[in-house]
Design a protein around this motif. Structure first.
Motif, short mmCIF file in Angstrom:
data_model
loop_
_atom_site.label_atom_id
_atom_site.label_comp_id
_atom_site.label_asym_id
_atom_site.label_seq_id
_atom_site.Cartn_x
_atom_site.Cartn_y
_atom_site.Cartn_z
N UNK A 1 0.83 -1.21 0.00
CA UNK A 1 0.00 0.00 0.00
C UNK A 1 0.86 1.25 0.00
N UNK A 2 0.42 2.25 -0.78
CA UNK A 2 1.17 3.50 -0.90
C UNK A 2 0.31 4.66 -0.43
N UNK A 3 0.96 5.77 -0.13
CA UNK A 3 0.28 7.01 0.28
C UNK A 3 -0.31 7.72 -0.94
N UNK A 4 -1.23 8.65 -0.66
CA UNK A 4 -1.63 9.58 -1.71
C UNK A 4 -3.09 9.89 -1.81
N UNK A 5 -3.98 8.92 -1.55
CA UNK A 5 -5.39 9.15 -1.81
C UNK A 5 -6.09 10.01 -0.78
N UNK A 6 -5.74 9.84 0.50
CA UNK A 6 -6.45 10.50 1.60
C UNK A 6 -5.53 11.54 2.22
N UNK A 7 -5.71 12.77 1.77
CA UNK A 7 -4.77 13.83 2.15
C UNK A 7 -5.02 14.40 3.55
N UNK A 8 -6.29 14.47 3.96
CA UNK A 8 -6.64 15.17 5.20
C UNK A 8 -5.89 14.61 6.40
N UNK A 9 -5.72 13.30 6.47
CA UNK A 9 -5.03 12.68 7.61
C UNK A 9 -3.68 12.10 7.22
N UNK A 10 -3.15 12.50 6.09
CA UNK A 10 -1.85 12.01 5.64
C UNK A 10 -0.72 12.67 6.43
N UNK A 11 0.40 11.96 6.63
CA UNK A 11 1.57 12.62 7.24
C UNK A 11 2.13 13.73 6.37
N UNK A 12 1.70 13.78 5.09
CA UNK A 12 2.16 14.82 4.17
C UNK A 12 1.11 15.92 3.99
N UNK A 13 0.08 15.94 4.83
CA UNK A 13 -1.06 16.84 4.62
C UNK A 13 -0.69 18.31 4.58
N UNK A 14 0.31 18.70 5.32
CA UNK A 14 0.67 20.13 5.41
C UNK A 14 1.47 20.62 4.21
N UNK A 15 1.89 19.71 3.35
CA UNK A 15 2.73 20.09 2.21
C UNK A 15 1.91 20.76 1.11
N UNK A 16 2.56 21.54 0.28
CA UNK A 16 1.92 22.09 -0.92
C UNK A 16 1.59 20.95 -1.88
N UNK A 17 0.75 21.25 -2.88
CA UNK A 17 0.40 20.22 -3.86
C UNK A 17 1.65 19.61 -4.49
N UNK A 18 2.57 20.46 -4.90
CA UNK A 18 3.78 19.98 -5.57
C UNK A 18 4.59 19.09 -4.64
N UNK A 19 4.77 19.53 -3.41
CA UNK A 19 5.56 18.75 -2.46
C UNK A 19 4.82 17.49 -2.02
N UNK A 20 3.50 17.56 -1.94
CA UNK A 20 2.71 16.38 -1.59
C UNK A 20 2.88 15.31 -2.67
N UNK A 21 2.77 15.71 -3.93
CA UNK A 21 2.94 14.76 -5.03
C UNK A 21 4.34 14.17 -5.01
N UNK A 22 5.34 15.01 -4.75
CA UNK A 22 6.72 14.53 -4.70
C UNK A 22 6.90 13.51 -3.57
N UNK A 23 6.35 13.82 -2.40
CA UNK A 23 6.50 12.93 -1.25
C UNK A 23 5.82 11.59 -1.50
N UNK A 24 4.62 11.62 -2.08
CA UNK A 24 3.90 10.37 -2.35
C UNK A 24 4.59 9.56 -3.45
N UNK A 25 5.14 10.25 -4.43
CA UNK A 25 5.86 9.56 -5.51
C UNK A 25 7.14 8.93 -4.98
N UNK A 26 7.83 9.64 -4.10
CA UNK A 26 9.02 9.06 -3.46
C UNK A 26 8.64 7.82 -2.64
N UNK A 27 7.50 7.89 -1.97
CA UNK A 27 7.01 6.74 -1.20
C UNK A 27 6.73 5.55 -2.13
N UNK A 28 6.11 5.83 -3.28
CA UNK A 28 5.85 4.77 -4.26
C UNK A 28 7.14 4.09 -4.68
#
Length: 432
Positions: A166-193
């Motif tokens: 399982x990977x991160x990305x779908x549920x942003x509200x409670x994600x550990x990356x929730x505070x990030x900007x869209x660009x940084x959120x996508x980067x963090x989730x892609x790095x996780x993948x």
């Protein structure tokens, strides 16, 4: 017979795990437009549409006429062992609408069965039983689809024919990356993948399956472009991408005909169901030809793509385009979102309002924090019903009100729903 007697009979012969809404469940006996009537004669504005299935609404002449014309032939069923003209015509149209190169279509009876089929195709094509899925996802109630569901409330068994990471990305509200900007959120989730592929798999993964907007998970919306970034990583490894469009298809998100359109990528496969039949049982998979043709054994679908369902589905698609319901979903969804976000500014129990088009979630929390509040969500569900409005409830913690009215909903009906929800939220707060 009273509803109470019917509830008792229901619970005596149907599974305990088949939940019913409301402390006093209702029986819906009539529908027209966006309204349904229960067995006591009370009429409700329906903002859940049979779990997003009655996409056009109720008592739609164009769909009913098409189905009756087919019934008049005396042929309700033949099976896929025979040619079915309406099945071929519907497949041609969906293949074209998908944008998938050399697309082929296989029809099923439900979204669960469609996702099972897609997983079978992917694992056969890639000769691997390794699958990537998103946390908080839901893909159905069958063996493999439960296995790729990332929501414990809907995972009945740890047994599975596939090995899932399982990977991160779908549920942003409670994600550990929730505070990030869209660009940084996508980067963090892609790095996780990337890390998940490198550390939890042997590399030869069959596919990633993802909902563009998580439905049962609470209408969770990732930033636009997330799955485009994911697709670049998948391509490096030859991993197939399956977009689960069971809830997001047919223009419901407003911006795009398919939910995945917000991410700038054409998947290898898409699954669909629900709104296509407007209540008729139909689902399916549209996939690249070489993937669809990769099975090495015979297979059929006894009921999938039957004449009645495919005739009805063709009428549904005609109605969607003839009345530009995608544009209506965008317009009325924007009105609904604006109204709900204005409420959120005044109500501390609303932790998040999110969605696209006519697919909107209200996440309810204990005032003053982010702790999920199931009691408030349950009270809002009941209070909305008392005010003549039917809504859904879901989410990882079962604290999200889900709004997904028929795509034919009007401006006046949106305003009516907003008024009912405002009253329901106020009453739920006072009842605390």
């Amino acid at each position: 017979m009273s509803e109470r007697a019917l509830v008792d009979r229901h619970r005596a012969v149907l599974p305990n795990w088949m939940a019913l809404y409301y402390a006093d469940p209702i029986e819906i006996v009539h529908g027209h437009g966006r309204r349904v009537t229960d067995s006591h004669g009370k009429t409700y504005l329906d903002f859940f549409a049979g779990i997003l299935t009655n996409a056009i609404g109720y008592d739609v002449a164009e769909i009913g006429d098409a189905v009756r014309k087919q019934l008049d032939t005396g042929i309700m069923h033949t099976s896929t062992l025979y040619l079915i003209r309406s099945q071929v015509e519907l497949a041609e149209r969906i293949a074209e609408l998908s944008g998938i190169p050399d697309a082929k279509v296989f029809f099923t009876n439900s979204g669960t069965e469609a996702n099972e089929t897609a997983l079978m195709l992917a694992t056969q094509y890639r000769r691997s039983n390794q699958v990537l899925a998103l946390r908080n996802s839901y893909h159905g109630r069958a063996f493999a689809t439960v296995g790729v569901t990332g929501n414990r409330g809907w995972s009945a068994s740890s047994l599975s024919p596939v090995k899932v990471s399982y990977v991160h990305g779908g549920y942003r509200y409670r994600s550990p990356f929730a505070a990030l900007s869209d660009v940084d959120y996508i980067r963090a989730c892609t790095d996780d993948l990337r890390e998940i592929i490198q550390t939890t798999t042997s590399g030869d993964v069959a596919c990633l399956i993802a909902e563009p907007i998580q439905g049962v998970g609470g209408f969770c919306v990732p930033p636009d472009g997330l799955f485009g970034a994911f697709a670049e990583v998948l391509a490096e490894h030859g991993i197939l991408f399956i977009s689960d469009e069971v809830q997001t298809g047919w223009g419901r998100t407003g911006e795009h005909f398919w939910g995945i359109g917000a991410h700038g990528v054409v998947p290898d496969m898409m699954t669909f169901a629900k709104g296509l039949g407007n209540g008729l049982a139909i689902g399916g998979v549209v996939a690249r030809g070489e993937v669809m043709d990769s099975l090495g054994a015979n297979s059929i679908s006894t009921f999938g793509g039957n004449p009645v369902a495919t005739v009805g589905a063709r009428a549904v698609l005609d109605y969607v385009f003839d009345h530009d319901l995608q544009a209506n979903a965008a317009t009325q969804g924007d009105r609904l979102l604006r109204g709900l976000r204005a409420m959120a500014e005044r109500n501390p129990a609303i932790g998040d309002v999110r969605g696209k088009g006519l697919m909107i979630g209200i996440e309810l929390v204990e005032p003053g924090g982010t702790t999920p509040s199931v009691p408030i969500a349950t009270a809002v569900l009941e209070e909305a019903r008392a005010r003549g409005l039917l809504v859904g409830k879901g989410g990882l913690h079962n604290n999200v009100i889900r709004l997904a009215p028929p795509m034919t909903v009007t401006e006046d009906e949106v305003d009516e729903a907003l008024e009912a929800l405002a009253g329901a939220l106020e009453a739920a707060g006072k009842g605390r």
